[in-house]
Design an enzyme around this catalytic site. Structure first.
Site, PDB file in Angstrom:
ATOM      1  N   LYS A 153     -23.085  52.784  39.333  1.00 58.82           N
ATOM      2  CA  LYS A 153     -23.387  51.411  38.914  1.00 58.82           C
ATOM      3  C   LYS A 153     -24.645  51.360  38.040  1.00 58.82           C
ATOM      4  O   LYS A 153     -24.634  50.767  36.971  1.00 58.82           O
ATOM      5  CB  LYS A 153     -23.576  50.525  40.153  1.00 58.82           C
ATOM      6  CG  LYS A 153     -22.291  50.313  40.941  1.00 58.82           C
ATOM      7  CD  LYS A 153     -22.518  49.537  42.217  1.00 58.82           C
ATOM      8  CE  LYS A 153     -23.176  50.315  43.326  1.00 58.82           C
ATOM      9  NZ  LYS A 153     -22.439  51.448  43.878  1.00 58.82           N
ATOM     10  N   ILE A 154     -25.729  52.007  38.524  1.00 60.40           N
ATOM     11  CA  ILE A 154     -26.999  51.922  37.790  1.00 60.40           C
ATOM     12  C   ILE A 154     -26.922  52.756  36.510  1.00 60.40           C
ATOM     13  O   ILE A 154     -27.305  52.299  35.426  1.00 60.40           O
ATOM     14  CB  ILE A 154     -28.182  52.372  38.688  1.00 60.40           C
ATOM     15  CG1 ILE A 154     -28.303  51.426  39.889  1.00 60.40           C
ATOM     16  CG2 ILE A 154     -29.477  52.415  37.900  1.00 60.40           C
ATOM     17  CD1 ILE A 154     -29.260  51.897  40.981  1.00 60.40           C
ATOM     18  N   THR A 231     -35.620  57.154  38.588  1.00 62.92           N
ATOM     19  CA  THR A 231     -35.674  55.981  39.474  1.00 62.92           C
ATOM     20  C   THR A 231     -34.633  56.152  40.588  1.00 62.92           C
ATOM     21  O   THR A 231     -34.256  55.188  41.246  1.00 62.92           O
ATOM     22  CB  THR A 231     -35.398  54.655  38.714  1.00 62.92           C
ATOM     23  OG1 THR A 231     -34.098  54.713  38.124  1.00 62.92           O
ATOM     24  CG2 THR A 231     -36.431  54.381  37.645  1.00 62.92           C
ATOM     25  N   ARG A 233     -34.072  59.212  43.407  1.00 65.92           N
ATOM     26  CA  ARG A 233     -34.778  59.601  44.638  1.00 65.92           C
ATOM     27  C   ARG A 233     -35.754  60.713  44.276  1.00 65.92           C
ATOM     28  O   ARG A 233     -35.450  61.579  43.445  1.00 65.92           O
ATOM     29  CB  ARG A 233     -33.804  60.118  45.701  1.00 65.92           C
ATOM     30  CG  ARG A 233     -33.073  59.025  46.460  1.00 65.92           C
ATOM     31  CD  ARG A 233     -33.984  58.246  47.425  1.00 65.92           C
ATOM     32  NE  ARG A 233     -33.299  57.149  48.091  1.00 65.92           N
ATOM     33  CZ  ARG A 233     -33.233  55.897  47.645  1.00 65.92           C
ATOM     34  NH1 ARG A 233     -33.833  55.569  46.510  1.00 65.92           N
ATOM     35  NH2 ARG A 233     -32.608  54.962  48.312  1.00 65.92           N
ATOM     36  N   ASP A 257     -40.318  56.409  39.452  1.00 69.80           N
ATOM     37  CA  ASP A 257     -40.488  55.295  40.392  1.00 69.80           C
ATOM     38  C   ASP A 257     -40.396  55.815  41.821  1.00 69.80           C
ATOM     39  O   ASP A 257     -40.598  55.066  42.770  1.00 69.80           O
ATOM     40  CB  ASP A 257     -39.388  54.242  40.149  1.00 69.80           C
ATOM     41  CG  ASP A 257     -39.579  53.015  41.027  1.00 69.80           C
ATOM     42  OD1 ASP A 257     -40.692  52.443  41.000  1.00 69.80           O
ATOM     43  OD2 ASP A 257     -38.640  52.633  41.754  1.00 69.80           O
ATOM     44  N   GLU A 262     -43.203  60.513  48.806  1.00 66.20           N
ATOM     45  CA  GLU A 262     -43.681  59.130  48.670  1.00 66.20           C
ATOM     46  C   GLU A 262     -43.901  58.452  50.021  1.00 66.20           C
ATOM     47  O   GLU A 262     -44.675  57.497  50.109  1.00 66.20           O
ATOM     48  CB  GLU A 262     -42.704  58.303  47.829  1.00 66.20           C
ATOM     49  CG  GLU A 262     -41.359  58.047  48.502  1.00 66.20           C
ATOM     50  CD  GLU A 262     -40.422  57.194  47.653  1.00 66.20           C
ATOM     51  OE1 GLU A 262     -40.260  57.483  46.469  1.00 66.20           O
ATOM     52  OE2 GLU A 262     -39.846  56.228  48.215  1.00 66.20           O
ATOM     53  N   HIS A 294     -41.948  52.916  43.786  1.00 68.62           N
ATOM     54  CA  HIS A 294     -40.617  52.532  44.302  1.00 68.62           C
ATOM     55  C   HIS A 294     -40.425  51.014  44.204  1.00 68.62           C
ATOM     56  O   HIS A 294     -40.080  50.353  45.179  1.00 68.62           O
ATOM     57  CB  HIS A 294     -40.434  53.019  45.746  1.00 68.62           C
ATOM     58  CG  HIS A 294     -38.990  53.297  46.070  1.00 68.62           C
ATOM     59  ND1 HIS A 294     -38.580  54.394  46.783  1.00 68.62           N
ATOM     60  CD2 HIS A 294     -37.843  52.618  45.757  1.00 68.62           C
ATOM     61  CE1 HIS A 294     -37.267  54.373  46.912  1.00 68.62           C
ATOM     62  NE2 HIS A 294     -36.791  53.300  46.286  1.00 68.62           N
ATOM     63  N   GLN A 295     -40.636  50.507  42.995  1.00 66.35           N
ATOM     64  CA  GLN A 295     -40.511  49.060  42.799  1.00 66.35           C
ATOM     65  C   GLN A 295     -39.338  48.690  41.909  1.00 66.35           C
ATOM     66  O   GLN A 295     -39.146  47.515  41.586  1.00 66.35           O
ATOM     67  CB  GLN A 295     -41.805  48.490  42.202  1.00 66.35           C
ATOM     68  CG  GLN A 295     -42.056  48.917  40.749  1.00 66.35           C
ATOM     69  CD  GLN A 295     -43.242  48.193  40.125  1.00 66.35           C
ATOM     70  OE1 GLN A 295     -44.383  48.593  40.338  1.00 66.35           O
ATOM     71  NE2 GLN A 295     -42.987  47.139  39.363  1.00 66.35           N
ATOM     72  N   ALA A 296     -38.527  49.697  41.522  1.00 68.80           N
ATOM     73  CA  ALA A 296     -37.442  49.405  40.574  1.00 68.80           C
ATOM     74  C   ALA A 296     -36.497  48.335  41.117  1.00 68.80           C
ATOM     75  O   ALA A 296     -35.980  47.512  40.372  1.00 68.80           O
ATOM     76  CB  ALA A 296     -36.670  50.677  40.251  1.00 68.80           C
TER      77      ALA A 296
HETATM   78  N1  LIG Z   1     -35.787  53.105  42.782  1.00 66.60           N
HETATM   79  C1  LIG Z   1     -35.102  52.180  43.437  1.00 66.60           C
HETATM   80  O1  LIG Z   1     -35.668  51.104  43.768  1.00 66.60           O
HETATM   81  C2  LIG Z   1     -33.646  52.399  43.748  1.00 66.60           C
HETATM   82  C3  LIG Z   1     -32.870  51.301  44.163  1.00 66.60           C
HETATM   83  C4  LIG Z   1     -31.502  51.500  44.401  1.00 66.60           C
HETATM   84  C5  LIG Z   1     -30.935  52.750  44.270  1.00 66.60           C
HETATM   85  N2  LIG Z   1     -31.725  53.807  43.897  1.00 66.60           N
HETATM   86  C6  LIG Z   1     -31.133  55.148  43.739  1.00 66.60           C
HETATM   87  O2  LIG Z   1     -30.206  55.108  42.681  1.00 66.60           O
HETATM   88  C7  LIG Z   1     -29.101  55.940  43.004  1.00 66.60           C
HETATM   89  C8  LIG Z   1     -27.874  55.495  42.233  1.00 66.60           C
HETATM   90  O3  LIG Z   1     -27.478  54.210  42.673  1.00 66.60           O
HETATM   91  P1  LIG Z   1     -26.063  53.583  42.267  1.00 66.60           P
HETATM   92  O4  LIG Z   1     -26.028  52.226  42.885  1.00 66.60           O
HETATM   93  O5  LIG Z   1     -25.838  53.740  40.807  1.00 66.60           O
HETATM   94  O6  LIG Z   1     -25.080  54.566  43.065  1.00 66.60           O
HETATM   95  P2  LIG Z   1     -23.531  54.847  42.786  1.00 66.60           P
HETATM   96  O7  LIG Z   1     -22.999  55.397  44.055  1.00 66.60           O
HETATM   97  O8  LIG Z   1     -22.877  53.669  42.165  1.00 66.60           O
HETATM   98  O9  LIG Z   1     -23.565  56.019  41.681  1.00 66.60           O
HETATM   99  C9  LIG Z   1     -23.972  57.328  41.944  1.00 66.60           C
HETATM  100  C10 LIG Z   1     -23.208  58.226  40.979  1.00 66.60           C
HETATM  101  O10 LIG Z   1     -23.730  59.546  41.113  1.00 66.60           O
HETATM  102  C11 LIG Z   1     -22.628  60.423  41.051  1.00 66.60           C
HETATM  103  N3  LIG Z   1     -22.950  61.728  41.616  1.00 66.60           N
HETATM  104  C12 LIG Z   1     -22.717  62.195  42.868  1.00 66.60           C
HETATM  105  N4  LIG Z   1     -23.117  63.487  42.945  1.00 66.60           N
HETATM  106  C13 LIG Z   1     -23.613  63.817  41.727  1.00 66.60           C
HETATM  107  C14 LIG Z   1     -24.154  65.000  41.180  1.00 66.60           C
HETATM  108  N5  LIG Z   1     -24.258  66.124  41.912  1.00 66.60           N
HETATM  109  N6  LIG Z   1     -24.559  64.997  39.892  1.00 66.60           N
HETATM  110  C15 LIG Z   1     -24.449  63.875  39.139  1.00 66.60           C
HETATM  111  N7  LIG Z   1     -23.924  62.718  39.593  1.00 66.60           N
HETATM  112  C16 LIG Z   1     -23.512  62.689  40.876  1.00 66.60           C
HETATM  113  C17 LIG Z   1     -21.519  59.714  41.789  1.00 66.60           C
HETATM  114  O11 LIG Z   1     -20.248  60.249  41.459  1.00 66.60           O
HETATM  115  C18 LIG Z   1     -21.703  58.286  41.277  1.00 66.60           C
HETATM  116  O12 LIG Z   1     -20.966  58.062  40.105  1.00 66.60           O
HETATM  117  C19 LIG Z   1     -28.972  55.792  44.545  1.00 66.60           C
HETATM  118  O13 LIG Z   1     -28.373  56.935  45.132  1.00 66.60           O
HETATM  119  C20 LIG Z   1     -30.393  55.630  44.993  1.00 66.60           C
HETATM  120  O14 LIG Z   1     -30.904  56.898  45.378  1.00 66.60           O
HETATM  121  C21 LIG Z   1     -33.057  53.652  43.635  1.00 66.60           C
END
Ligand SMILES: NC(=O)c1ccc[n+]([C@@H]2O[C@H](COP(=O)([O-])OP(=O)(O)OC[C@H]3O[C@@H](n4cnc5c(N)ncnc54)[C@H](O)[C@@H]3O)[C@@H](O)[C@H]2O)c1
Length: 329
Positions: A153-154, A231, A233, A257, A262, A294-296
């Protein structure tokens, strides 16, 4: 029904008060959940927890002993939960699968723009009456190649937005991204992404496979002067190799982020203390590194959605319904 929520800052408490039904015995605890604070969960039916709360086998065992039957995560990632132990102890785990992918995608792009045009330096310089431009030279994003690791999604939102800047966007994901082609995002092998991209941004989950994905080997495969953004982990990046990459100028810009360690720093005010993490402090000493704590995710829309989804997850559990957002081992 007693719900104890850990890692609750004032803004979390206010939001949970607005979103949780008044009929629940809802208590909020400011510190993170660990072996010193777990006692606050005594007699709770449900614990709600955030990104840096410790949910290893030892803590889960204590929670089970207190009668806790569910842990409702207020975050998307669940890499900090021992799911096998939770299953063994009969504790249900739910999460908030997406609170605002827009918030994280927008912050990611904010880091890219701020690093490129040195906005964090400009803010201080201008306030001190220094209008000199030396050291402020940036580049056009237009025409550059951006690599997105993790086309979820992101990642897709970031890719779509960088397309609007006139960038070519390459994505790497182990699964086929059927939505990518229509968005103009080209799915490529990881090696190609490393080789061709001027900017690389991480949006995959933290797993055993992605732990320290960015390390000395992968950094060596990237273009000299690459911009790296994380942003996702913290542990997706190996911090010592970031320091080495910055010193050799192989990494030209670093925006983070999240940080591997952390948990000992973020979400708290340590401004009057001596920070003991030398690698983190070294990273902060580089002029081309920008770190946010971690404010994203932190927008009004996102924290509202987090609280409401957590409430709905707990309500589903209480009503004995199928847990739509359950995570299992
Ligand atoms: N900084 C923040 O405030 C914050 C907030 C929300 C999420 N996040 C992080 O963002 C990440 C992504 O979120 P999302 O909602 O897009 O998740 P999501 O599940 O929609 O997308 C994750 C994508 O990563 C892919 N993936 C899995 N293993 C992989 C690999 N080995 N190499 C490359 N891609 C791989 C998956 O197939 C999927 O398409 C989360 O896992 C979380 O750790 C950070």
């Amino acid at each position: 029904m007693k719900v104890v929520s850990f890692s609750c800052k004032i803004y979390d408490r206010q939001q949970l008060c607005r979103s949780f039904p008044p009929s629940w015995d809802s208590q909020t605890v400011e510190p993170i959940l660990d072996k010193h604070t777990v006692v606050y969960a005594k007699d709770a039916d449900v614990v709600s927890a955030f990104v840096n709360d410790q949910l290893n086998a030892e803590i889960l065992q204590i929670l089970a002993g207190y009668g806790v039957k569910m842990v409702a995560l207020r975050c998307a990632g669940f890499n900090h939960v021992d799911l096998a132990a939770a299953h063994r102890l009969g504790i249900k785990i739910t999460r908030v699968p997406a609170y605002s992918p827009y918030a994280v995608a927008e912050h990611t792009i904010g880091l890219m723009l701020a690093l490129n045009r040195k906005l964090y330096k400009a803010y201080n310089r201008v306030r001190e009456g220094n209008f000199a431009l030396n050291g402020m030279l940036g580049f056009d994003f237009y025409g550059k190649t951006v690599g997105v690791i993790g086309a979820g999604k992101i990642g897709r939102l970031v890719g779509e937005r960088m397309k609007a800047f006139g960038c070519q966007v390459l994505v790497y994901d182990p699964y086929e991204c059927s939505a990518c082609e229509a968005l103009g995002l080209e799915q490529v092998p990881l090696a190609t992404l490393y080789q061709r991209c001027d900017v690389i941004t991480l949006h995959c989950p933290l797993t055993a496979e992605t732990n320290h994905l960015i390390n000395a080997d992968s950094i060596a495969k990237m273009k000299k002067g690459v911009m790296l953004i994380n942003t996702g982990r913290g542990a997706l990046m190996e911090p010592e190799s970031l320091v080495a990459g910055l010193k050799s100028a192989q990494i030209g810009y670093l925006g983070m982020d999240v940080y591997e360690k952390e948990g000992a720093l973020f979400f708290e005010d340590h401004s009057c203390e001596i920070i003991q993490d030398d690698v983190f402090e070294r990273l902060l000493s580089f002029p081309n590194v920008l770190v946010t704590g971690h404010q994203a995710y932190f927008t009004q829309e996102a924290i509202t959605h987090i609280a409401e989804t957590t409430r709905d997850n707990i309500q589903m559990f209480m009503d004995g319904e199928l847990l739509l957002n359950e995570v299992t081992a």
